[in-house]
Design an enzyme around this catalytic site. Structure first.
Site, PDB file in Angstrom:
ATOM      1  N   MET A  30       0.850  -1.187   0.000  1.00 48.87           N
ATOM      2  CA  MET A  30       0.000   0.000   0.000  1.00 48.87           C
ATOM      3  C   MET A  30       0.895   1.250   0.000  1.00 48.87           C
ATOM      4  O   MET A  30       0.489   2.322   0.453  1.00 48.87           O
ATOM      5  CB  MET A  30      -0.933  -0.015   1.204  1.00 48.87           C
ATOM      6  CG  MET A  30      -1.853  -1.248   1.196  1.00 48.87           C
ATOM      7  SD  MET A  30      -3.451  -0.984   1.978  1.00 48.87           S
ATOM      8  CE  MET A  30      -2.920  -0.634   3.660  1.00 48.87           C
ATOM      9  N   GLY A  31       2.119   1.101  -0.531  1.00 48.81           N
ATOM     10  CA  GLY A  31       3.015   2.249  -0.609  1.00 48.81           C
ATOM     11  C   GLY A  31       3.589   2.605   0.747  1.00 48.81           C
ATOM     12  O   GLY A  31       3.630   1.769   1.651  1.00 48.81           O
ATOM     13  N   LEU A  33       6.628   3.015   1.423  1.00 44.82           N
ATOM     14  CA  LEU A  33       7.571   1.885   1.511  1.00 44.82           C
ATOM     15  C   LEU A  33       8.684   2.152   2.510  1.00 44.82           C
ATOM     16  O   LEU A  33       9.165   3.280   2.652  1.00 44.82           O
ATOM     17  CB  LEU A  33       8.169   1.606   0.123  1.00 44.82           C
ATOM     18  CG  LEU A  33       7.173   1.278  -0.982  1.00 44.82           C
ATOM     19  CD1 LEU A  33       7.905   0.904  -2.264  1.00 44.82           C
ATOM     20  CD2 LEU A  33       6.236   0.146  -0.562  1.00 44.82           C
ATOM     21  N   HIS A  34       9.096   1.112   3.206  1.00 45.32           N
ATOM     22  CA  HIS A  34      10.226   1.168   4.130  1.00 45.32           C
ATOM     23  C   HIS A  34      11.100  -0.054   3.873  1.00 45.32           C
ATOM     24  O   HIS A  34      10.818  -0.848   2.962  1.00 45.32           O
ATOM     25  CB  HIS A  34       9.727   1.226   5.575  1.00 45.32           C
ATOM     26  CG  HIS A  34       8.707   0.171   5.911  1.00 45.32           C
ATOM     27  ND1 HIS A  34       8.998  -1.171   5.942  1.00 45.32           N
ATOM     28  CD2 HIS A  34       7.379   0.268   6.190  1.00 45.32           C
ATOM     29  CE1 HIS A  34       7.908  -1.855   6.257  1.00 45.32           C
ATOM     30  NE2 HIS A  34       6.896  -1.007   6.401  1.00 45.32           N
ATOM     31  N   HIS A  37       9.502  -3.497   3.238  1.00 48.01           N
ATOM     32  CA  HIS A  37       9.040  -3.764   1.869  1.00 48.01           C
ATOM     33  C   HIS A  37      10.213  -4.096   0.947  1.00 48.01           C
ATOM     34  O   HIS A  37      10.121  -4.998   0.108  1.00 48.01           O
ATOM     35  CB  HIS A  37       8.322  -2.534   1.289  1.00 48.01           C
ATOM     36  CG  HIS A  37       7.070  -2.156   2.006  1.00 48.01           C
ATOM     37  ND1 HIS A  37       6.973  -1.017   2.772  1.00 48.01           N
ATOM     38  CD2 HIS A  37       5.855  -2.759   2.078  1.00 48.01           C
ATOM     39  CE1 HIS A  37       5.740  -0.928   3.270  1.00 48.01           C
ATOM     40  NE2 HIS A  37       5.049  -1.968   2.873  1.00 48.01           N
ATOM     41  N   ASP A 150       2.462  -9.011   9.157  1.00 43.58           N
ATOM     42  CA  ASP A 150       1.004  -9.129   9.065  1.00 43.58           C
ATOM     43  C   ASP A 150       0.650 -10.617   9.046  1.00 43.58           C
ATOM     44  O   ASP A 150       0.246 -11.174   8.029  1.00 43.58           O
ATOM     45  CB  ASP A 150       0.496  -8.418   7.808  1.00 43.58           C
ATOM     46  CG  ASP A 150       0.738  -6.925   7.886  1.00 43.58           C
ATOM     47  OD1 ASP A 150       0.267  -6.300   8.841  1.00 43.58           O
ATOM     48  OD2 ASP A 150       1.431  -6.386   7.001  1.00 43.58           O
ATOM     49  N   SER A 185       6.896  -0.416   9.949  1.00 43.54           N
ATOM     50  CA  SER A 185       5.515  -0.274   9.497  1.00 43.54           C
ATOM     51  C   SER A 185       5.333   1.116   8.921  1.00 43.54           C
ATOM     52  O   SER A 185       5.934   2.083   9.411  1.00 43.54           O
ATOM     53  CB  SER A 185       4.557  -0.455  10.691  1.00 43.54           C
ATOM     54  OG  SER A 185       3.265   0.039  10.361  1.00 43.54           O
ATOM     55  N   SER A 186       4.505   1.214   7.892  1.00 43.75           N
ATOM     56  CA  SER A 186       4.228   2.526   7.313  1.00 43.75           C
ATOM     57  C   SER A 186       3.599   3.443   8.344  1.00 43.75           C
ATOM     58  O   SER A 186       3.773   4.652   8.305  1.00 43.75           O
ATOM     59  CB  SER A 186       3.281   2.377   6.113  1.00 43.75           C
ATOM     60  OG  SER A 186       3.820   1.440   5.204  1.00 43.75           O
ATOM     61  N   ARG A 187       2.861   2.873   9.279  1.00 45.76           N
ATOM     62  CA  ARG A 187       2.179   3.698  10.278  1.00 45.76           C
ATOM     63  C   ARG A 187       3.152   4.313  11.279  1.00 45.76           C
ATOM     64  O   ARG A 187       2.798   5.267  11.981  1.00 45.76           O
ATOM     65  CB  ARG A 187       1.107   2.879  11.008  1.00 45.76           C
ATOM     66  CG  ARG A 187      -0.100   2.554  10.132  1.00 45.76           C
ATOM     67  CD  ARG A 187      -1.211   1.889  10.921  1.00 45.76           C
ATOM     68  NE  ARG A 187      -2.386   1.608  10.094  1.00 45.76           N
ATOM     69  CZ  ARG A 187      -2.541   0.543   9.332  1.00 45.76           C
ATOM     70  NH1 ARG A 187      -1.581  -0.372   9.287  1.00 45.76           N
ATOM     71  NH2 ARG A 187      -3.636   0.369   8.612  1.00 45.76           N
TER      72      ARG A 187
END
Lengths: 281, 281
Positions: A30-31, A33-34, A37, A150, A185-187
């Protein structure tokens, strides 16, 4: 790197690749990116001639509209990271390309989707199931790479592939962590410096719980100790902490020979919801 | 004709075909083949280099165990008919080949599956959705051929392909009929000579109802007249007679410009359940 926004351009490219007998790996993201990914991209590059990274913030897997709006987006940085990693294809469709008509079909994965994330985020895994099916149909990869972070999503995709006889092979890659131990995490981008420090406690307590289990402390005791710990820090709000069978995701009574067990946590830090897990094989 | 019982043999053959740029057509059947099926094979042969006919009595789409046991089976005759028609591949898997593990995933197609067959046969369309998905994944056809006789099945497969972005194209072929007008069906083999004569009334009354609608008689009147007719013949037990939108399968109030409408019937003759439909375009 080729950047495609439509299915027909993407398929034109992939048809030629397949005609040349090249294998295709898919990393669905979902983009935002880190390095986590990028480690999936690297794993895919090591096993396939062509790697497709899809970047699509899938609206149907967000049960919380605010989470969808606040989900971090950084397309130009993402494409730069993919180029640098050697990824051959980025697929960046609009919502209208992925959903020319709204999907009415609902996928119910049964018990595996009724716990943890499935319980806290109604409809989430239906959205995951539908978008993963669409991507597998559009791209027809030989292998699809997902991160262990996940874990429930991994179990859902395993069941999806098995129950519908998809030909793609699922490859599960280990969770990448910051130096502090925090799962990438993107979050994490939404956390303040202060919160980033606190967030490191999540992994520390998970690792401690894993050691307690291995040393013979009972599951109820381990759970009670985690709950008590996070309840006394006002910045945290524990959503769940579960000790489950790695495949069925159902609660276990204790460790058993030959059974993989996962310790899974979801916790709010301010208004950011973070998840992590550790597996005992 | 090649007869394959395993997915791996089948895929070995199809891989070579695809490498030679040959298109693949799929006709999915439950065996007990009749001229209706053969017309699907012929349609597929006219548009594809390779035609695969699957013969698999799919247990998960039978809600009634007795219907599954009594479903006619005639594998040797089926293979002879396929050979004669020029079909290149028959795929005849065992249940254990199609379901190495039981499918847990349930597909809910929403309103389209809540009426008619979906209402009378709980779980039926989930079974159809899962087995069609499996066959599409195993065979990866360019086109899949279904008969209009199972109109609700056609609508379900249309939605499956659309909602999950399958690449196969659905081709709908007209219903073939006996000289009496009776729609061809494998279940007709279970009818006595006396019942076969009575069964012809189903098409006759459908055609009459279509003409009544076109001549301006109201939908409630047409429905009442069909119901009254079959209720007075003791051998029949009407399950449903519905006048619906051809795509959404929801009831319509009347005919409207630009809307296709279907007259759909399901009726027991003795213990054999027969379905038929006519479309007004």
């Amino acid at each position: 790197m080729h950047v495609f926004t439509t299915v027909s351009e993407l398929q034109g490219y992939l048809q030629a690749a397949r005609f040349n007998n090249q294998s295709v790996g898919l990393v669905a993201t979902m983009g935002a990116l880190h390095r986590g990914h990028i480690s999936l991209i690297e794993a895919a590059l090591s096993e396939n001639e062509v790697v497709v990274c899809s970047i699509f913030v899938n609206p149907t897997q967000f049960n919380n509209p605010e989470d969808l709006v606040k989900y971090p987006r950084s397309e130009q940085e993402d494409l730069a990271l993919l180029r640098k990693a050697g990824c051959q294809v980025a697929f960046v469709p609009l919502v209208s390309e992925m959903y020319p008509t709204p999907s009415i079909l609902q996928m119910d994965f049964g018990p595996i989707a009724q716990v943890m994330e499935g319980k806290s985020r109604p409809g989430h895994f239906n959205g995951v199931g539908v978008v993963v099916s669409k991507l597998l149909h559009m791209i027809m990869p030989d292998r699809a790479y997902f991160g262990q972070k996940d874990l429930q999503q991994v179990a859902i995709v395993e069941q999806l592939i098995r129950d519908l006889s998809f030909s793609a092979q699922l490859v599960v890659c280990p969770t990448l962590r910051e130096e502090s131990g925090l799962a990438m995490s993107s979050r994490n981008k939404r956390l303040s410096d202060e919160e980033l420090k606190l967030a490191a406690l999540i992994y520390q307590k998970l690792a401690e719980a894993k050691n307690q289990l291995l040393s013979g402390i009972s599951i109820p005791q381990v759970i009670a100790s985690i709950e008590a710990y996070f309840n006394q820090i006002p910045e945290f709000r524990l959503d769940y902490f579960e000790i489950v069978d790695r495949e069925t995701l159902q609660r276990v009574e204790g460790l058993a020979e030959g059974q993989s067990v996962a310790l899974c946590i979801a916790i709010y830090l301010g208004d950011v919801r973070l998840i992590d897990n550790l597996v005992i094989d």
